[in-house]
Structures are given as structure tokens and as C-alpha cells.
Scaffold this active site. Structure first.
Site, PDB file in Angstrom:
ATOM      1  N   ASP A 177      -6.393  -4.528  -6.833  1.00 51.33           N
ATOM      2  CA  ASP A 177      -5.120  -4.947  -6.311  1.00 51.33           C
ATOM      3  C   ASP A 177      -4.112  -4.173  -6.826  1.00 51.33           C
ATOM      4  O   ASP A 177      -2.927  -4.589  -6.903  1.00 51.33           O
ATOM      5  CB  ASP A 177      -4.845  -6.506  -6.445  1.00 51.33           C
ATOM      6  CG  ASP A 177      -6.034  -7.417  -5.988  1.00 51.33           C
ATOM      7  OD1 ASP A 177      -6.438  -6.933  -4.769  1.00 51.33           O
ATOM      8  OD2 ASP A 177      -6.129  -8.224  -6.673  1.00 51.33           O
ATOM      9  N   LYS A 181      -3.620   0.057  -3.412  1.00 47.23           N
ATOM     10  CA  LYS A 181      -4.421   1.006  -2.945  1.00 47.23           C
ATOM     11  C   LYS A 181      -4.264   1.202  -1.172  1.00 47.23           C
ATOM     12  O   LYS A 181      -4.199   2.438  -0.882  1.00 47.23           O
ATOM     13  CB  LYS A 181      -6.036   0.912  -3.308  1.00 47.23           C
ATOM     14  CG  LYS A 181      -6.406   0.860  -4.486  1.00 47.23           C
ATOM     15  CD  LYS A 181      -8.023   0.581  -4.973  1.00 47.23           C
ATOM     16  CE  LYS A 181      -8.372  -0.972  -4.721  1.00 47.23           C
ATOM     17  NZ  LYS A 181      -7.769  -1.708  -5.552  1.00 47.23           N
ATOM     18  N   GLY A 205      -9.407  -6.618  -0.481  1.00 44.16           N
ATOM     19  CA  GLY A 205      -8.220  -7.332   0.434  1.00 44.16           C
ATOM     20  C   GLY A 205      -7.343  -6.233   0.152  1.00 44.16           C
ATOM     21  O   GLY A 205      -6.648  -6.156  -0.858  1.00 44.16           O
ATOM     22  N   HIS A 206      -7.028  -5.181   1.303  1.00 44.20           N
ATOM     23  CA  HIS A 206      -6.026  -4.237   1.134  1.00 44.20           C
ATOM     24  C   HIS A 206      -5.120  -4.376   2.041  1.00 44.20           C
ATOM     25  O   HIS A 206      -5.434  -4.533   3.143  1.00 44.20           O
ATOM     26  CB  HIS A 206      -6.777  -2.773   1.281  1.00 44.20           C
ATOM     27  CG  HIS A 206      -7.883  -2.427   0.139  1.00 44.20           C
ATOM     28  ND1 HIS A 206      -8.608  -1.252   0.365  1.00 44.20           N
ATOM     29  CD2 HIS A 206      -8.139  -3.132  -0.770  1.00 44.20           C
ATOM     30  CE1 HIS A 206      -9.438  -1.278  -0.838  1.00 44.20           C
ATOM     31  NE2 HIS A 206      -9.416  -2.511  -1.497  1.00 44.20           N
ATOM     32  N   THR A 207      -4.013  -4.541   1.519  1.00 43.47           N
ATOM     33  CA  THR A 207      -2.673  -5.072   2.283  1.00 43.47           C
ATOM     34  C   THR A 207      -1.925  -3.896   2.827  1.00 43.47           C
ATOM     35  O   THR A 207      -1.580  -2.909   2.049  1.00 43.47           O
ATOM     36  CB  THR A 207      -1.623  -5.712   1.650  1.00 43.47           C
ATOM     37  OG1 THR A 207      -2.584  -6.861   0.627  1.00 43.47           O
ATOM     38  CG2 THR A 207      -0.564  -6.549   2.348  1.00 43.47           C
ATOM     39  N   GLN A 254     -11.699  -2.662  -5.275  1.00 45.53           N
ATOM     40  CA  GLN A 254     -11.483  -2.928  -6.744  1.00 45.53           C
ATOM     41  C   GLN A 254     -10.983  -2.090  -7.607  1.00 45.53           C
ATOM     42  O   GLN A 254     -10.221  -1.525  -7.468  1.00 45.53           O
ATOM     43  CB  GLN A 254     -13.135  -3.309  -7.388  1.00 45.53           C
ATOM     44  CG  GLN A 254     -13.875  -4.778  -6.688  1.00 45.53           C
ATOM     45  CD  GLN A 254     -14.171  -4.292  -5.266  1.00 45.53           C
ATOM     46  OE1 GLN A 254     -15.008  -3.375  -5.024  1.00 45.53           O
ATOM     47  NE2 GLN A 254     -14.059  -4.979  -4.234  1.00 45.53           N
ATOM     48  N   VAL A 257       7.821   1.750  -4.802  1.00 48.50           N
ATOM     49  CA  VAL A 257       9.056   0.863  -5.209  1.00 48.50           C
ATOM     50  C   VAL A 257       9.333  -0.181  -4.249  1.00 48.50           C
ATOM     51  O   VAL A 257      10.352  -0.902  -4.196  1.00 48.50           O
ATOM     52  CB  VAL A 257      10.272   1.651  -5.188  1.00 48.50           C
ATOM     53  CG1 VAL A 257      10.144   2.649  -6.556  1.00 48.50           C
ATOM     54  CG2 VAL A 257      10.600   2.159  -4.085  1.00 48.50           C
TER      55      VAL A 257
END
Ligand code: GDP
Ligand code: IMO
Ligand code: MG
Length: 419
Positions: A13, A16, A40-42, A221, A409
Site C-alpha cells: 500500500d 504503487k 488493491g492498487h488505487t 504487496q 504529495v
């Protein structure tokens, strides 16, 4: 041409997905090499939030292929749900997505086995995502697994049923009542997937490389969850580090060039297991609140703490990081002082290295850096950022020995600076 790698350096988390999405235009293909729907890639696309679990994070870009590699474990239900969500958003997934024929399947009974195993462990549970990851990889190493490409074979149904029945037998000896309610949906999803594009991943990727294409391998991960080098047994069941790229995609080590290592400006972990710099006080609570630290896959609150340099140096070493990327810097906007650990005390001995085994008596020795204590929203150039923030970035570079090449940022697509 070559393969660059982008991966997490902590316990997952790190952000990435956002960075892959940002870098994607430099590549012709983005390829996931390990893990599965535990990830879970946001990504924010036109202010809409998408969380990708199996599909690589380059999917929003035109003219970029996205490969689900051999090393990935696939749950057809999750994959079809992701595909549908993206198709509803107007993306042509049939031309953008390439699924490795040799990727292994997560069966409905793998998920039940994951639950049974966690239940049996009780207090000592791993805190897995309950997505069937460990049982699926166990069947792979146990040489029982079903490859997704086998759905085109005539004996697939028998092979599936044999493996399912074996799992059911295992669970009955564990006195665990398996729920097979999803079986029909699972079979349907596999049928629907047949309409998408499958490839022999290793041949496909090497052909693209020979034709001069560039590929970004996207990790899931993080290094501290690596099966061999993470905080075992509180790890995931695949090799998350850069070494996993060769086995997960079928590319030779000489093809790998840059390694983007992603770290948060602080540290989080979700699930059980050692986390030396975890803060159990109001500062940890503040980090969770300011960073919205809740899991993208499971919604669980993430454990929070200061940045951990012995662990980060270890992760940079394991992965051969050439470009360090720091995310979520803005989460530290409202701190007078920012803590960090550069060494540990273990039984009155001090060490700057990661101990072979993390023991309960390990104590991080904290130092602190001056915070910038101001909002940085809207700053357009790195040079305009507060001096204390630039000093903190410099401190991370010094303590890891890795060149910082990107600072993020904010969660938005354009809220970052690349050098
Ligand atoms: P991944 O699994 O490494 O792709 O990361 P996740 O998507 O699970 O979690 C990262 C979270 O942080 C997501 O909610 C992102 O939208 C968010 N995020 C990414 N970069 C930044 C950043 O620089 N600042 C802030 N505030 N949020 C970020
Ligand atoms: P991304 O790619 C954070 C953690 C779980 C658990 C351990 C084992 O989004 O960074 P598993 O289901 O893999 O058997 O769980 O690993 N975990 C993650 N934590 N981010 C992830 O992925 C994770 N994938 C697994 O919480 O502690
Ligand atoms: Mg995640």
C-alpha cells in the site's frame, strides 16, 4: 529493449498503483508478475476512484498493453468484476489486456481453505486478505494447480472437480464447513473470460523486448511481505521483490534495468506480524487519520508508525533500487516533529541492519526531523516546497543510500514531482 520494475519497499500500500499510472506512458506494456487479488492498487481517473486487484495499473492508457503474468494467481470472479467496471468506464479491455495462459487459478475452495487455516491459527493468524492466496500458491508448489489456460482443454471440468473434492476432504478433516455458494459464478466467470486475450507470457514478452519495446513490471504487496525475505510467517505467499520478476514473467535478469522502489514517508502495515516502528499512541492514530489508512482491498484499519530505515535499507538492498519514490509526504503536513528510526537496540546491542529474525525485544531507536507544519496543496514545483520537507527527503536519501527520483504529495494523478 528492457524491463523496469516498480515495487513496494514496505508492507504494501505504498502507492504503487498511482506511480505506475503516472509512469505508464514511457512503456509499451505494464506487467503484473506476482500476487493476486490480495492487492488493491488505487488510481484516480477523472476524479473517479478505481481499485485494481489483478489488472495492471497501466490499463487507463491508450496504446499500452497490460499483462497479467505467469506468476499471478487469478480469481476469475474478481477479474471479471474488474473488467466489467473498466468496460463500463468505456475502456476496450479485449485489446488492452493480455492474460498469461500459465497463470494459476484461485478456486472457490482455495478461499475457503484460507478461511479455515486462519480460523485454525486463532490468535496466531496471519491476518490474510482471505482471497485464497496462500492455498493457491501451495497448490502451485505442490504441483496440483490448475493453470488458467487449461480452461480450453476438454478435461478441465474433471480436473477442477478432482481438485475441489480434494480441498473439501481437507476441510472436512479440519471440521470446517466450506461454503461453495460461489462455484456457479466462478465457472460462469471463466466462460466469460474465454472471450479475452490469452498469451504465452514468456514468449510474448521476450518477443516484445526483441522488437525494442519497453516493459514496466508492477509489483504487488511489498518487500517486507516477501515469502523468503519478509517477516515470515507473516508474509504473503509469493516473491514480491525484483527477483520475482524473472520467474513471474519469464525474463532473464540482464533484461532488467531500472528498479523503482516505493516507500511512504512513514510506515504502515495491515494484518498481523512484526512492525518495529508501529505507534500505539495518538501519533499513530493521527497518521491513520491524516493518511486515510484503511485497506484498499479489505477496508481494515492499517497499523501506522514512523519510517524504519533498517527495514528500508534492507528492502533497497534486496531489490537493487535505482530510483526511490516517496509517497504520502503531505500526510506529514501537520507534525511539529517527524520521527524516524535509523537503528534498533536488540538486547543492549545496537544495529543498523535488519536482524535475521525480528524478536519481541527489538526496540527502534528514534530520532526526529523538524516538520514543515504547513499545507503544501497546490505547490507546482519541487523547489517551492518548504525547506524542512526537502531536508526530510534528503534525510531519506542519505539513510537509504538510494537516489530519490520522485516525491508524491497527494492522491491525485498530477500531485507528484519527478526528478
Ligand atoms: P498500492 O497498493 O501500493 O497501490 O497503494 P494503495 O492504493 O493500496 O494505497 C495507497 C493510498 O494512498 C491510496 O488511497 C492512494 O490514493 C493514496 N495515495 C497515493 N499517493 C498519495 C500521496 O502522495 N498522498 C496522499 N495523501 N495519498 C496518496
Ligand atoms: P498491495 O499490492 C498490504 C498482507 C495481508 C496479510 C499478509 C498475507 O495493495 O500493496 P495474503 O492474503 O497475501 O495471504 O495476506 O499480506 N497483504 C497486503 N498488505 N497491501 C497488499 O497489497 C497486501 N497483500 C497482502 O494483510 O498481512
Ligand atoms: Mg494496496
Amino acid at each position: 529493449m528492457s524491463v523496469d520494475v516498480l515495487l513496494g519497499l514496505q508492507w504494501g500500500d505504498e502507492g504503487k498503483g498511482k506511480i505506475v499510472d503516472f509512469l505508464a506512458d514511457k512503456y509499451q506494456f505494464i506487467a503484473r508478475y506476482q500476487g493476486g487479488p490480495n492487492a488493491g492498487h488505487t488510481i484516480y481517473q477523472n476524479s473517479k476512484k478505481f481499485v485494481l486487484h489483478t489488472i495492471p495499473s497501466g490499463i487507463f492508457h491508450n496504446n499500452i498493453g497490460n499483462i497479467i503474468g505467469n506468476g499471478v494467481v487469478i480469481n476469475p470472479i474478481t477479474l471479471m468484476e474488474e473488467i466489467r467496471e473498466l468496460e463500463d468506464a468505456g475502456l476496450d479491455i479485449k485489446t488492452r489486456l493480455f492474460i498469461a495462459l500459465k497463470a494459476n487459478l484461485i478456486l472457490p475452495t482455495h478461499i475457503e481453505l484460507d478461511k479455515a487455516s486462519e480460523q485454525k491459527r486463532g490468535e496466531a493468524k496471519i491476518g490474510s486478505t482471505l482471497r485464497g492466496i496462500s492455498p493457491a500458491y501451495m497448490d502451485k508448489t505442490g504441483r496440483n494447480a490448475l493453470k488458467i489456460g487449461e480452461i480450453f482443454k476438454s478435461d478441465f471440468k474433471q480436473r477442477y472437480e478432482a481438485l475441489r473434492d480434494k480441498h473439501l476432504e481437507m476441510m472436512s478433516t479440519m471440521n470446517f464447513a466450506a461454503d461453495l455458494a460461489n462455484e456457479v459464478k466462478w465457472i460462469q466467470a471463466l466462460e466469460e473470460l474465454k472471450a479475452y486475450t490469452f498469451v504465452d507470457c514468456e514468449q510474448f514478452i521476450n518477443k516484445q523486448l526483441n522488437e525494442g519495446k519497453n516493459i514496466l513490471a508492477e509489483g504487488a504487496q511489498g518487500a517486507m511481505l516477501d515469502l523468503d525475505y519478509g517477516t515470515y510467517p507473516f508474509v504473503t505467499s509469493s516473491n514480491t521483490i525484483s527477483g520475482g520478476v524473472c520467474t513471474g514473467l519469464g525474463v532473464a535478469p540482464q533484461k532488467i534495468k531500472e528498479v523503482y522502489g516505493i516507500t511512504k514517508a512513514y510506515c504502515t502495515r495491515v494484518g498481523s506480524g512484526p512492525f518495529p516502528t508501529e505507534l500505539h499512541d495518538e501519533t499513530g492514530e493521527k497518521l491513520r487519520k491524516e493518511g486515510s489508512e484503511f485497506g484498499a482491498t479489505t477496508g481494515r484499519p492499517r497499523r501506522c508508525g514512523w519510517i524504519d530505515f533498517p527495514a528500508l535499507r534492507y528492502a533497497c538492498m534486496l531489490n537493487g533500487v535505482t530510483k526511490l519514490c516517496i509517497t504520502k509526504v503531505d500526510v506529514l503536513n501537520n507534525f511539529e516533529l517527524i520521527g524516524y528510526a535509523n537503528e534498533y537496540a536488540v538486547q543492549s546491542e545496537k544495529t543498523k541492519d535488519m536482524p535475521t529474525f525480528l524478536t519481541d525485544d527489538l526496540i527502534p531507536i528514534y530520532e526526529s526531523a523538524k516538520g514543515w507544519n504547513q499545507d503544501i496543496a497546490g505547490v507546482k514545483n519541487y523547489s517551492e516546497l518548504p525547506e524542512e520537507l526537502k531536508d526530510y527527503v534528503q534525510l531519506i536519501e542519505t539513510h537509504t543510500g538510494s537516489k530519490v527520483s520522485l516525491v508524491s504529495v497527494g492522491p491525485g494523478r498530477d500531485e507528484l514531482f519527478e526528478f
